[in-house]
Scaffold this active site. Sequence first.
Site, PDB file in Angstrom:
ATOM      1  N   ALA A 169      82.913 -35.311  58.531  1.00  0.00           N
ATOM      2  CA  ALA A 169      81.744 -35.259  59.407  1.00  0.00           C
ATOM      3  C   ALA A 169      80.946 -33.968  59.191  1.00  0.00           C
ATOM      4  O   ALA A 169      79.731 -33.951  59.397  1.00  0.00           O
ATOM      5  CB  ALA A 169      82.167 -35.385  60.866  1.00  0.00           C
ATOM      6  N   GLU A 196      85.989 -36.875  41.434  1.00  0.00           N
ATOM      7  CA  GLU A 196      86.253 -36.196  40.166  1.00  0.00           C
ATOM      8  C   GLU A 196      87.014 -34.889  40.383  1.00  0.00           C
ATOM      9  O   GLU A 196      87.961 -34.583  39.668  1.00  0.00           O
ATOM     10  CB  GLU A 196      84.928 -35.902  39.432  1.00  0.00           C
ATOM     11  CG  GLU A 196      84.111 -37.138  39.108  1.00  0.00           C
ATOM     12  CD  GLU A 196      83.113 -37.526  40.191  1.00  0.00           C
ATOM     13  OE1 GLU A 196      82.065 -38.101  39.841  1.00  0.00           O
ATOM     14  OE2 GLU A 196      83.364 -37.266  41.388  1.00  0.00           O
TER      15      GLU A 196
END
Length: 137
Positions: free
Chosen positions: A50, A59
């Site tokens: 959030a 990645e």
Amino acid sequence: MLTDEFRSLLIQKAQDAWQRAYAPYSTYAVGAALLTDTGKIYDGVNIENAVYPLTVCAERVAVFKAVSEGERSFRAIAVVTRNGGTPCGACRQVLAEFGLDTVVLIADLQGNLLHELTVADLLPHAFGEADLDAARD
């Protein structure tokens, strides 16, 4: 050299990882699968928060998992998104830290290989250790 078999395997592993992404805010799930020079594969997913800056990309999760296990040299990474998105700038820089010649496979959810390039292709003129050495002189 990356064989077709390894291309397919990495894309499949990234597709599998994609299903575990935690992307409740953007709904843009990403899966990654990283092949090391020792032949091990580490997967990763994006993990949103959030507090947006605390989000971590798939990645980087894969790279950090590999590095935390002692790996430092990578052969290839597959990245899967619903539309074939490429790694962000932060991920490109992290990948560059471990080798500009790492192959990057970009695929969509159906497993279609859309792009095959290197980290150097994604991040020309990357900032690296040599730049730090030059600054010390």
